[in-house]
Design an enzyme around this catalytic site. Structure first.
Site, PDB file in Angstrom:
ATOM      1  N   LYS A   1      47.370  41.367  44.725  1.00  0.00           N
ATOM      2  CA  LYS A   1      46.662  42.140  43.706  1.00  0.00           C
ATOM      3  C   LYS A   1      46.592  41.364  42.394  1.00  0.00           C
ATOM      4  O   LYS A   1      45.600  41.439  41.672  1.00  0.00           O
ATOM      5  CB  LYS A   1      47.340  43.488  43.490  1.00  0.00           C
ATOM      6  CG  LYS A   1      47.125  44.472  44.624  1.00  0.00           C
ATOM      7  CD  LYS A   1      47.778  45.814  44.312  1.00  0.00           C
ATOM      8  CE  LYS A   1      47.574  46.800  45.439  1.00  0.00           C
ATOM      9  NZ  LYS A   1      48.252  48.097  45.169  1.00  0.00           N
TER      10      LYS A   1
ATOM     11  N   GLU B   1      50.060  52.373  46.083  1.00  0.00           N
ATOM     12  CA  GLU B   1      50.290  52.437  44.648  1.00  0.00           C
ATOM     13  C   GLU B   1      48.922  52.306  43.970  1.00  0.00           C
ATOM     14  O   GLU B   1      48.181  51.365  44.262  1.00  0.00           O
ATOM     15  CB  GLU B   1      51.214  51.312  44.210  1.00  0.00           C
ATOM     16  CG  GLU B   1      52.599  51.369  44.843  1.00  0.00           C
ATOM     17  CD  GLU B   1      53.418  50.133  44.535  1.00  0.00           C
ATOM     18  OE1 GLU B   1      53.917  50.027  43.400  1.00  0.00           O
ATOM     19  OE2 GLU B   1      53.541  49.267  45.424  1.00  0.00           O
TER      20      GLU B   1
ATOM     21  N   ARG C   1      52.181  42.460  58.489  1.00  0.00           N
ATOM     22  CA  ARG C   1      50.978  42.711  57.695  1.00  0.00           C
ATOM     23  C   ARG C   1      49.829  41.834  58.175  1.00  0.00           C
ATOM     24  O   ARG C   1      50.048  40.777  58.789  1.00  0.00           O
ATOM     25  CB  ARG C   1      51.253  42.475  56.207  1.00  0.00           C
ATOM     26  CG  ARG C   1      51.585  41.034  55.858  1.00  0.00           C
ATOM     27  CD  ARG C   1      51.857  40.908  54.362  1.00  0.00           C
ATOM     28  NE  ARG C   1      50.660  41.218  53.582  1.00  0.00           N
ATOM     29  CZ  ARG C   1      50.688  41.427  52.276  1.00  0.00           C
ATOM     30  NH1 ARG C   1      51.824  41.385  51.602  1.00  0.00           N
ATOM     31  NH2 ARG C   1      49.566  41.681  51.629  1.00  0.00           N
TER      32      ARG C   1
END
Length: 554
Positions: free
Chosen positions: A270, A34, A260
């Site tokens: 983020k 994204e 992850r």
């Protein structure tokens, strides 16, 4: 890990079996960020998995931006992500793709679900929708708008598309099961009204698909065979499969999840990284203290070392935290093998060699001690040099292996010297050390068997170039700065950045191009800053020390 070996990777085994059984004939993966921030070390792992597996099995990997949330996205992030992927050494197949390129198709499929009685327009407010949704222990309740007719839903959806309603006034939802134990299947939102300017489509769309609705269908349009994502999407896989099963898609991709990559002493949210930038804790997203790919690049990390680290930690089905020292080891090991050597004095102290003339020829030294193919470098040499003030003591015990009055050390790549006197200013501070050069000791094998106590680095006084050197450390003092409800900002390391002005650099290093990496002998690994470095005003960033100082502290 030795070159040529591979780490544990269950996806590698799975793909090999799919090819062997002819379930697929060519692997197609994608990296779908994204564009709402800069990529970080966790994304580097995802990049290495998607691109790396495609490379290994002769397949293709595509770069696609899932740009369904224009309020948080920008062209800056799009450009930075492309630059990061390319810098890591990967090449995507075909043009860069965007979810927004498929908006017409996705909207057509939304109408298809409405026509099939599998989607409806809902008027519940956000607060009401949360109440109706239930929780992990209680089933949800059907919206009072759930049983609208197909015609009414189509009319409302088309009016949403036409921009007739205000932001948040209505949403389109899939009609699945409000009592389903998987919360993601409790009539998830497919479209929301958001009259925001889009970086690719401008003002053409007042409604935008959700990530969950867009993602799998994009995979199907692009013929993705293995949609590989991180473990937090595992609970979304049944929804991914529901859309694929209920839409006239062009192919049948499958989603697979892996754990992850999380590293100690690091935050990768983020939102938190943005907070560090917005509050001025760091200078930018590419600040060398940041765990972003751009920050690591500016710090002097190498693509090869990052890729090796991602392979070294393996790819598993569970989340975990990797000691950041493993990443630092990978960087240090790569730079030790490939970075040419140079000398930089961070805290200059004049050294006067009273038996050396200013006409002394340059010292010829290897660019790298074990790589003759990197050539040699000429080091100017004269009767006035600079050494580091930390390398001299008037008196010292036997543990001090550097220069002491009456004792001998070797100048790196040059002669053995003996300190004989000091010069002091009016305040009694040492401003110069006076020494004698011991003839016949040039090189590392002295002819007379002299064995100095240690080796120190130096630069020649008249040719040394003043430089700015930025010394970096880990950004946080705690291995888990964002654990639980802790305020991660309270663990900021006050020593994460120290700026040294007036360091003195050998001239060859000053002339190096931006992003050239060196081992500054006896100091660590450094890189010429990609933006600020100039030959007449060098700026070097510390990449990593010669050894793991954090291990010594533990």
């Amino acid at each position: 890990m030795e070159s040529g070996t591979t780490s544990n990777n269950f996806l590698r085994t799975l793909i090999a079996e799919d090819l062997r059984s002819q379930k697929v004939t060519q692997i197609v993966t994608r990296f779908p960020p994204e564009p709402n921030g800069y990529l970080h070390i966790g994304h580097a792992k995802s990049i290495s998995v998607n691109f790396g597996l495609a490379e290994e099995f002769g397949g293709i990997c595509r770069l696609r931006f899932d740009d369904t949330n224009p309020e948080k996205e920008s062209q800056e992030f799009i450009e930075s992500i492309q630059a990061d992927v390319a810098w890591l050494g990967y090449r995507w197949e075909g043009p860069v793709r965007f979810a927004s390129s498929y908006f017409d198709t996705l909207y057509g499929w939304a109408e298809h679900l409405v026509e099939q009685g599998k989607a409806y327009v809902d008027d519940l407010s956000a607060d009401q929708a949360r109440e109706y949704r239930g929780n992990l222990t209680e089933p949800g309740r059907n919206s009072p708008y759930r049983d609208r007719s197909v015609d009414e839903n189509l009319d409302l959806l088309r009016r949403m598309r036409a921009g007739e309603f205000a932001d948040g006034e209505r949403v389109l939802r899939a009609k699945i099961d409000m009592a389903h134990p998987n919360m993601n299947l409790r009539d998830p939102i497919l479209y929301r009204i958001r009259k925001a300017h889009h970086h690719q489509t401008g003002d053409a769309w007042p409604i935008y698909p959700t990530y969950d609705f867009a993602h799998g269908q994009e995979d199907a349009i692009e013929g993705v065979t293995h949609s590989i994502c991180t473990l937090e999407f595992e609970d979304h896989r049944p929804l991914y499969d529901w859309f694929i099963a209920n839409l006239p898609v062009e192919s049948q991709p499958r989603q697979y999840e892996f754990g992850r990559l999380n590293t100690s002493y690091t935050v990768t949210s983020k939102r938190k990284l943005k907070q560090l930038v917005d509050e001025g804790v760091v200078d930018s997203w590419d600040d060398p203290r940041m765990p972003t790919v751009a920050g690591m690049r500016r710090r002097g990390y190498t693509p090869a070392a990052i890729r090796h680290f991602c392979e070294m930690v393996g790819t598993s089905r569970s989340d975990g935290v990797v000691d950041v020292a493993m990443l630092e080891h990978a960087i240090r090991d790569d730079l030790n093998q490939h970075a040419p050597r140079a000398m930089c004095v961070l805290n200059p102290l004049k050294l006067i060699l009273r038996n050396v003339s200013d006409e002394h020829p340059p010292i010829v030294a290897p660019a790298h001690p074990s790589k003759p193919e990197l050539g040699e470098r000429a080091l100017p040499f004269s009767g006035e040099l600079f050494i580091d003030a930390e390398d001299f003591r008037e008196e010292a015990n036997k543990k001090f292996k550097r220069l002491v009055l009456g004792k001998r050390v070797r100048l790196r790549n040059a002669y053995v010297i003996e300190a004989v006197d000091v010069q002091k200013d009016a305040a009694g501070e040492i401003v110069a050390v006076v020494a004698d050069l011991i003839e016949g000791t040039l090189g590392n094998d002295p002819e007379d068997g002299i064995k100095p106590k240690g080796v120190i680095h130096w630069v020649e006084a008249s040719s040394a170039v003043p430089a700015t050197v930025r010394l970096y450390d880990r950004l946080f003092t705690d291995p888990a700065p964002d654990r639980g409800g802790a305020d991660f900002m309270s663990f900021l390391n006050p020593q994460a950045l120290r700026v040294v002005e007036g360091a003195l650099l050998e001239p060859g290093a000053a002339a190096a191009a931006p992003e050239t990496r060196f081992q500054f002998e006896r100091e660590g690994y450094f890189v010429a800053d990609r933006f600020d470095h100039r030959e007449d005003a060098p700026v070097f960033n510390q990449t990593i020390g010669l050894r793991d100082v954090w291990a010594a502290k533990a």
